[in-house]
Enzyme design. Structure first.
Site: not given
Ligand code: 3H9
Length: 706
Positions: A109, A129
């Site tokens: 975004e 999301e």
């Molecule tokens: C959003 O954006 C809402 C908006 O539209 C509107 C707002 C107003 N936040 O998955 P991993 C942490 S909603 C906080 O093992 P990978 C995760 O917990 C969001 N923490 O790595 C982990 O922590 P720990 C939309 C986050 O390489 C560490 O990072 N976005 C977030 O396998 C490593 O993560 C998503 O839904 C976060 N957003 O994969 C994306 N993301 O090491 C969600 C990750 O302590 N994330 N962490 O366990 C993912 O899909 C994967 O983490 C990603 C990396 C592909 C990025």
């Protein structure tokens, strides 16, 4: 000069280009300091006359992966993401987003709020999301449709998939894919390319370009109605997919600012919903489950380069496919050539079906088949790094296999059993190396189901546990570590539901009433439809074995055994608890209703009308109570392990967060009170709450707030 604008954002001038850099490891999530820094950086760039264009880029392994999900529970501070992005979009100087890694959710975004987007070839983008029970709440549902049209926006946002840079380019979401083979790392090359891109914009006199100014291609209401219908069954119970459709629809029916207001309203509804709370809980639980309490992060892992699977039946074949899918060579061993040929043929036909559906290429079918080496000789598996036994579920048979493995396999090889109920320690006891033995309980179909219950034996070595937990992820599974007990976590809890549902039928509920109650709760199907599908003869044999082993239930409900004794094994015989005229659709059968009534009469049970609420409580509360016992005994280390198992292995609805999370939502006191009520009615044998459940209920606590 470099200005530090917050803990996570800096601004540097490179000639006429202002470089905004985010550094918020691990995934550059848009926490408060990033939002504040971004706001300040754009203001600085606009105020400085020598800056003519800006580039937004991230340090570390990825572009912004979204809003900071951890912040949601405590509430997001100022500035909000929506005005930060709006300031960028309406800026009078062009801003280029330079993407590597993943631009996800709020990250994409932000990029859509920039005027131009370039990416490295390996970058991926998406609005995931929906998996958190949310919608893109910072303009994603208003800006993306203006770029790609209704259908592509619906597909991207409702499914929440990530797409590759080349596909994003085709859709017009990004403007260019840049060469990153200049001289340094991906980030430094991208930085160079992005500055060059911005300089070229300036040289060409190309100014800012806001997506909000694009008039979306017309899309009639039927586009959204049809889409809603197409997902209605699959997304039953989830709120977000339907809110997303409403929000995208607003992009076509309302001016931009009104569409944004509608998006915010729908976003807030989701943010405060129990569905999203449950899905966010699962997001973190899925990551937490891989971290084993008490096992040091740096526990060494054994190198797994090759594998073997013993038994080429449906289960063994499915397990072998997981390894081949992950590029790990795997030997498949059977006793007889004809069984082996049959197993290999089944694997090939599974792959070919997947190729026919367009999910993999025909080349990939051949590559994967080439990784699976059939054999009928134990000598051929002597050198593999891990063996998974998937033979018939019988202790003596499994012990024989493990004796042979012990005599054959190289030292240091991991010896795993795919047992679903048997004692892993007893199996390990026939080897000279119980430290190398572990359970890996796959779920059927093993090539599809994500769950892997890894069972640690009394002597299993730490490095074996660490290796198997990390291997789980490598082969595309979610591994949950459990201890040895009858049925481990999943089947042990399921047993409670199976028992009560059979009692309920005896007491007067119909199988279809029970199936409907559990289907309406959110399970993909009820217990009796599931039993017919799995084959009633399987459970019959298990009960027979249990009786032989002296494991007798205090109250024995025999009606299902009587169904089996009529030769009705379920779907495969076109008749089971239901009849199947078309081979698939369960139809209540008066013959079975009569048989049930007879059994009840024989057992002296007076049948009565049973409410849906009683069915729900009696089927689910004993599962929760068993979960509490599992925690007390340390079979599962945390409630999240149990939730992950039930969500990924047993179809517990994702929007309820798993049985233990759900129990906390309804309150443990409610469950304890129901236990007392049923103890008065049926006696204490099946209705004594576990000490942990009782204690937490008394203290007003939940499993997650112990
Ligand atoms: C959003 O954006 C809402 C908006 O539209 C509107 C707002 C107003 N936040 O998955 P991993 C942490 S909603 C906080 O093992 P990978 C995760 O917990 C969001 N923490 O790595 C982990 O922590 P720990 C939309 C986050 O390489 C560490 O990072 N976005 C977030 O396998 C490593 O993560 C998503 O839904 C976060 N957003 O994969 C994306 N993301 O090491 C969600 C990750 O302590 N994330 N962490 O366990 C993912 O899909 C994967 O983490 C990603 C990396 C592909 C990025």
């Amino acid at each position: 000069m470099t200005a530090t604008l917050s803990d996570t954002v800096s601004f540097t001038k490179q000639g006429a280009i202002g470089l905004i850099k985010i550094n918020n490891p691990p995934v550059n999530a848009l926490g408060q300091s990033v939002r504040a820094g971004l706001k300040a950086a754009v203001e600085l760039g606009l105020a400085d006359d020598s800056v003519k264009a800006m580039v937004l880029i991230c340090e570390g392994r990825t572009f912004i992966a979204g809003a900071d999900i951890k912040e949601f529970a405590k509430g997001m501070g100022e500035p909000g993401l929506v005005p930060v992005i709006s300031n960028m979009e309406t800026a009078s100087k062009p801003i280029v987003a330079a993407i590597h890694g993943t631009a996800l959710g709020g990250g994409l975004e932000v990029a859509l709020g920039c005027h131009y987007r370039i990416a490295v070839p390996t970058a991926r983008i998406g609005l995931p999301e929906v998996h958190l029970g949310l919608l893109p709440g910072a303009g994603g549902t208003q800006r993306l449709p203006r770029l790609v049209g209704a259908q592509a926006a619906l597909d991207l946002i409702v499914k929440g998939n990530h797409i590759a840079a080349k596909d994003a380019l085709k859709l017009g979401i990004i403007d260019a894919i840049v060469d990153v083979s200049i001289d340094g790392s991906v980030e430094s090359d991208l930085e160079t390319a992005a500055i060059a891109y911005a300089e070229k914009l300036l040289a060409d006199g190309t100014g800012p370009r806001a997506i909000r100014d694009i008039t979306p291609e017309a899309a009639g209401p039927e586009v959204f109605d049809n889409y809603e219908q197409s997902i209605a069954r699959k997304q039953r119970g989830f709120l977000a997919p339907f809110h997303i459709i409403k929000s995208i629809r607003a992009a076509f029916e309302l001016p931009f600012d009104e569409g944004m207001a509608r998006e915010s309203e729908l976003f807030m509804e989701l943010m405060t919903s129990s569905e999203s709370a449950a899905q966010r809980h699962i997001f973190f639980a899925e990551r937490e489950v891989a971290k084993v309490p008490g096992l040091a992060k740096d526990t060494p892992k054994r190198d797994i380069k090759t594998a073997a699977v013993i038994g080429a039946g449906t289960m063994g074949g499915g397990i072998a496919m997981n390894f081949a899918n992950a590029g790990i060579p795997v030997k498949l061993l059977e006793m007889k050539q004809e069984y082996l040929d049959k197993g290999i043929a089944l694997i090939r036909s599974n792959y070919e079906n997947t190729a026919r559906k367009g999910r993999i290429s025909l080349d990939a079918v051949e590559q994967r088949m080439a990784l699976i080496e059939p054999t009928i000789s134990y000598a051929d598996i002597a050198d593999v790094d891990i063996v998974i036994e998937a033979v018939f579920e019988n202790m003596d048979v499994k012990k024989d296999v493990f004796k042979t493995l012990d005599a054959t396999c190289k030292q240091g090889a991991i010896l795993a059993t795919n047992t679903s109920t048997l004692d892993v320690d007893e199996i390990a006891s026939v080897t000279q190396r119980p430290q190398d033995v572990i359970g890996m309980h796959f779920f059927s179909p093993a090539n599809v189901m994500r769950l892997l219950e890894n069972v640690r034996g009394e002597h299993t070595a730490d490095d074996v546990i660490a290796t198997v937990m990390s291997l789980s992820r490598r082969i595309g599974k979610i591994g949950a570590l459990v201890g040895v007990c009858d049925g481990f976590v999943g089947n042990r809890m399921l047993h409670q539901r199976t028992r009560e549902s059979a009692f309920l039928v005896e007491e007067g509920a119909t199988p279809e009433q029970i199936d409907k109650v559990l289907f309406d709760f959110g399970f993909p199907m009820g217990p009796f439809t599931m039993a017919d599908m799995a084959g009633l003869d399987v459970g019959y044999k298990v009960r027979e074995e249990r009786r032989k082993a002296g494991k007798v239930e205090k109250r024995d409900s025999v009606w299902i055994d009587k169904v089996v004794e009529l030769g009705r094994y379920g779907q495969k015989t076109h008749a089971g608890i239901y009849k199947y005229e078309d081979g698939r659709t369960p139809i209540p059968d008066p013959e079975i209703a009569a048989l049930i009534a007879q059994c009840a009469q024989h057992a002296g049970i007076e049948q009565r009308k049973i409410s849906d609420q009683e069915i729900l409580e009696r089927c689910l509360y004993p599962m929760i109570n068993e979960g509490a016992k599992i925690l007390e005994e340390g079979i599962a280390a945390r409630p999240l392990d149990i939730d992950i198992i039930w969500i990924n292995g047993y179809g517990f609805p994702g929007y309820k967060g798993g049985p233990m999370f759900w129990a906390d939502q309804i309150g443990l006191k409610t469950i304890c009170d129901a236990y007392k009520k049923y103890a008065d009615q049926f006696g204490e044998h099946y209705w004594t709450p576990s000490p942990l459940l009782e204690k937490l209920a008394k203290e007003g606590k939940g499993f997650y707030s112990r």
